[in-house]
Enzyme design. Structure first.
Site, PDB file in Angstrom:
ATOM      1  N   ASP A   1       0.848  -1.191   0.000  1.00 51.04           N
ATOM      2  CA  ASP A   1       0.000   0.000   0.000  1.00 51.04           C
ATOM      3  C   ASP A   1       0.885   1.242   0.000  1.00 51.04           C
ATOM      4  OD1 ASP A   1      -1.627   2.155   0.663  1.00 51.04           O
ATOM      5  OD2 ASP A   1      -2.714   1.112   2.237  1.00 51.04           O
ATOM      6  N   ILE A   2       0.820   2.006  -1.085  1.00 48.67           N
ATOM      7  CA  ILE A   2       1.595   3.240  -1.215  1.00 48.67           C
ATOM      8  C   ILE A   2       0.620   4.402  -1.351  1.00 48.67           C
ATOM      9  CG2 ILE A   2       3.311   4.488  -2.568  1.00 48.67           C
ATOM     10  CD1 ILE A   2       4.442   1.772  -3.401  1.00 48.67           C
ATOM     11  N   GLU A   3       0.476   5.161  -0.297  1.00 49.41           N
ATOM     12  CA  GLU A   3      -0.502   6.235  -0.258  1.00 49.41           C
ATOM     13  C   GLU A   3      -0.048   7.451  -1.068  1.00 49.41           C
ATOM     14  OE1 GLU A   3      -3.515   6.074   1.191  1.00 49.41           O
ATOM     15  OE2 GLU A   3      -3.195   4.008   1.862  1.00 49.41           O
ATOM     16  N   GLY A   4      -1.017   8.268  -1.427  1.00 50.09           N
ATOM     17  CA  GLY A   4      -0.764   9.416  -2.286  1.00 50.09           C
ATOM     18  C   GLY A   4       0.202  10.434  -1.733  1.00 50.09           C
TER      19      GLY A   4
ATOM     20  N   HIS B   1       2.930  10.048  -0.440  1.00 46.02           N
ATOM     21  CA  HIS B   1       4.318   9.692  -0.684  1.00 46.02           C
ATOM     22  C   HIS B   1       4.804  10.118  -2.076  1.00 46.02           C
ATOM     23  CE1 HIS B   1       5.102   7.399   2.902  1.00 46.02           C
ATOM     24  NE2 HIS B   1       4.075   6.607   2.702  1.00 46.02           N
TER      25      HIS B   1
END
Length: 245
Positions: free
Chosen positions: A115-118, A120
């Site tokens: 999960d790579i959130e916005g 970042h």
């Protein structure tokens, strides 16, 4: 001719039925924010077939509801998978160690999710991301799915290098304009058995549940895999990016 027409009609009906079933197949993802979940009620919604459950975040954060959720969701009959929330502040090895400490590989039905959130998007440290993806693939024998926003996808994951990864896109306003396997189309969904809101996802028309299932486990280990994994994921290692302050 009549027989050919009849066969063609049957084939068309079966195809339409398959498309309808695919459109109705949905999944949810949960974490501590959903609190105590009544999984026996969740499975009464026949469109919900799978669930991704938050396991870890960064180096040391572990979701307090993870163990309970994974056991009860699986017992209720749902296909289960786990996700790790990426942090740009710690090494890929440290994050993988955290994930492995919580996730029992034998309990998993679905490929893992990174999960790579916005938020970042400006400082992802792609060497670190790539190493974490590599470590997850080595552990599970399959490429993990990448969850992110369209903005982050376009900035970092739209190139040929990531074409073999399944993409899980969050967009709550419209159908994604980028390729995706799963689309998280709402964060305010309601499902019986869950108090408050929950994220709900569905498949792109060219994908289905079989795309995110873990491959069948080998009957015999190769003898060296456990040693290799333990060596590669030790927390004393560093990736190619200096740890962010």
């Amino acid at each position: 001719m009549a027989m050919k027409f009849k066969c063609s009609l049957i084939a068309l009906v079966l195809s339409l039925c398959a498309l309808c079933a695919q459109a109705q197949t949905r999944g949810i993802d949960v974490s501590k924010f959903q609190g105590n979940i009544n999984w026996s009620k969740v499975v009464k919604d026949k469109t919900i077939k799978f669930v991704y459950i938050k396991a870890t975040e960064g180096t040391s954060i572990r979701d307090p509801y993870y163990k309970t959720n994974i056991a009860k969701a699986k017992k209720a009959g749902l296909l289960v998978g786990s996700y790790h929330l990426y942090s740009s502040k710690t090494t890929a090895y440290q994050q993988m160690d955290n994930f492995k400490s919580m996730v029992n590989k034998k309990e998993q039905d679905l490929i893992p999710v990174l999960d790579i959130e916005g938020h970042h998007s400006g400082r992802l440290y792609m060497e670190r991301v790539d190493k974490l993806l590599e470590l997850m693939e080595k552990e599970y024998g399959v490429k993990p799915m990448i969850y992110t926003s369209e903005k982050v996808y376009k900035l970092h994951f739209s190139g040929k290098k990531y074409r073999k990864y399944h993409i899980f896109i969050a967009n709550y306003r419209r159908t994604p304009s980028v390729r995706y396997t799963l689309w998280q189309f709402t964060e305010t969904g309601h499902v019986s058995g869950i108090s408050g809101c929950v994220d709900i996802s569905k498949f792109d028309r060219n994908h289905n549940l079989s795309d995110i299932l873990l491959p069948k486990k080998k009957k015999k280990n190769d003898g060296n895999s456990a040693t290799t994994t333990a060596t590669d994921t030790t927390a004393t290692k560093t990736d190619t990016v200096a740890t962010a302050k």
